[in-house]
Design an enzyme around this catalytic site. Structure first.
Site, PDB file in Angstrom:
ATOM      1  N   VAL A  76       0.839  -1.205   0.000  1.00  0.00           N
ATOM      2  CA  VAL A  76       0.000   0.000   0.000  1.00  0.00           C
ATOM      3  C   VAL A  76       0.866   1.244   0.000  1.00  0.00           C
ATOM      4  O   VAL A  76       1.886   1.301   0.696  1.00  0.00           O
ATOM      5  CB  VAL A  76      -0.915   0.009   1.260  1.00  0.00           C
ATOM      6  CG1 VAL A  76      -1.639   1.333   1.399  1.00  0.00           C
ATOM      7  CG2 VAL A  76      -1.908  -1.137   1.200  1.00  0.00           C
ATOM      8  N   CYS A  77       0.455   2.255  -0.775  1.00  0.00           N
ATOM      9  CA  CYS A  77       1.081   3.581  -0.703  1.00  0.00           C
ATOM     10  C   CYS A  77      -0.015   4.626  -0.837  1.00  0.00           C
ATOM     11  O   CYS A  77      -1.208   4.308  -0.761  1.00  0.00           O
ATOM     12  CB  CYS A  77       2.153   3.745  -1.781  1.00  0.00           C
ATOM     13  SG  CYS A  77       1.496   3.790  -3.473  1.00  0.00           S
ATOM     14  N   ALA A  78       0.375   5.870  -1.054  1.00  0.00           N
ATOM     15  CA  ALA A  78      -0.611   6.953  -1.082  1.00  0.00           C
ATOM     16  C   ALA A  78      -1.503   6.892  -2.318  1.00  0.00           C
ATOM     17  O   ALA A  78      -2.729   7.003  -2.227  1.00  0.00           O
ATOM     18  CB  ALA A  78       0.086   8.307  -1.009  1.00  0.00           C
TER      19      ALA A  78
END
Length: 382
Positions: A76-78
């Site tokens: 997961v990232c932004a």
């Protein structure tokens, strides 16, 4: 769509189902530590670690050392790009069963999951829309081809599409109060559908647009179902906060009362002024209602508040037994609890209030940025 390496994206909707079904998942969050500490994906069977993207550019070895080999892995990232890159490196290093979150935390923040709360007495239905990534809750009451949406979120297309699928026309949108943690979609949805927009007048002294007054003594009819605005003027979170009783069975409490906590009175800078109103609403007005009413709040603070199927719901009598905010007998202790040592205020809450008054008109990207992070509308949220 699965890539040539065997890597596949996971949508926010798929992730929501995993969380609500309490399935096991291991998450590698590659955002900066400060962003991770402020706001992360949570679930009863979710394990999560944070290793910033820049620490994994040269090698993913330190991630491999910390990730169990027998669990489904989500990176997961932004926004998506960084997580996809890291996930590809993990696959190349031999890790299997890897996904990345499509659209990143942006998509997680904006996903709405409709869950049915129950049937209404005339054959209609009441639905709760769970914004699982931010803890916001909206509602739609449907009866005889008409619908009312309560505490509408800004993703109005979801409500329009759902109503259409149910064969219903949206006739009313209502806000229980002037929101400070997220941008209301109530006025926008009303404009798009020709519906009537309702707002408590005591919260509307500075708004720049027309509205119908949501106040005691005005019953709103949806199909054959009356949404009764009884003497439930319930100030405390805001001066105009107004609760709704739907079908004599459901109590929609807005941000006054949650399942495990109570509303905070400080988001308009009026904590000392409103604490008495908050206590009176919680300890007197609500206490005088039928105790078998089913409470449906506008937010939840923790995943532990998600019940079967993701429903956020509790009987009023149970809350008077179990909710710590309803069991502070000393008035001075109550005052300190709701005015001192509160969690941080929501991100950009002043700008959000200005937007909900119609005083500023941020574009879509600006609105998304303003809403980043958890809701923090409750006293006991940590």
């Amino acid at each position: 769509m699965t890539t040539a390496s065997g890597l596949r994206p996971m949508t926010a909707g798929e992730l929501t189902k995993i969380v609500l079904n309490k399935e096991e998942l291991f998450i590698l969050d590659v955002r900066n530590q400060s962003d991770f500490d402020d706001w992360k994906i949570e679930g009863e069977s979710v394990e999560i670690i944070n290793i910033p993207y820049f620490d994994l550019l040269d090698s993913v070895d330190q991630a491999l050392e910390q990730i169990p080999s027998d669990k489904r892995l989500l990176v997961v990232c932004a926004k998506e790009g960084s997580s996809k890159f890291v996930a590809e490196q993990l696959v190349q290093a031999g890790r299997t069963n890897v996904s990345y979150l499509e659209g990143g935390m942006k998509s997680w923040s904006e996903h709405l999951e409709p869950v049915k709360i129950g049937d209404l007495k005339d054959g209609g239905s009441l639905y709760q829309f769970v914004r699982i990534g931010k803890g916001c809750l909206s509602y739609m009451a449907i009866s005889s081809g008409e619908a009312a949406v309560i505490d509408t979120l800004r993703m109005t297309d979801v409500f329009e599409r759902f109503a259409r699928e149910q064969g219903a026309t949206i006739k009313h949108t209502l806000d229980t109060h002037l929101h400070a943690d997220h941008i209301s979609g109530g006025r926008k949805l009303a404009e798009q559908t020709g519906a009537t927009y309702w707002l408590p007048p005591k919260d509307a002294t500075e708004v720049t647009f027309p509205y119908e007054k949501l106040e005691e003594g005005r019953d709103i009819t949806v199909g054959n179902t009356k949404i009764k605005i009884q003497p439930i003027y319930s100030p405390g979170h805001t001066i105009g906060s107004t609760s709704l009783i739907v079908d004599d069975e459901y109590l929609l409490t807005g941000d006054i009362l949650f399942i495990e906590s109570i509303g905070r009175p400080d988001l308009a800078g009026k904590a000392e002024d409103w604490v008495g109103d908050l206590r009176n609403t919680l300890y007197n007005r609500y206490n005088g209602l039928a105790q078998d009413l089913i409470v449906l709040p506008a937010h939840f603070g923790k995943v532990t508040e998600l019940g079967e199927g993701g429903r956020v719901i509790a009987r009023l009598s149970d809350l008077y037994r179990n909710n710590p905010g309803l069991n502070i007998q000393d008035e001075e202790t109550f005052r300190r609890t709701v005015t001192v040592n509160l969690p941080p205020q929501p991100n950009a809450y002043q700008e959000i209030r200005q937007t909900n008054m119609g005083k500023i008109t941020p574009n879509e990207d600006e609105q998304r940025e303003m809403e980043t992070g958890p809701n923090r509308c409750a006293v006991h949220d940590k």
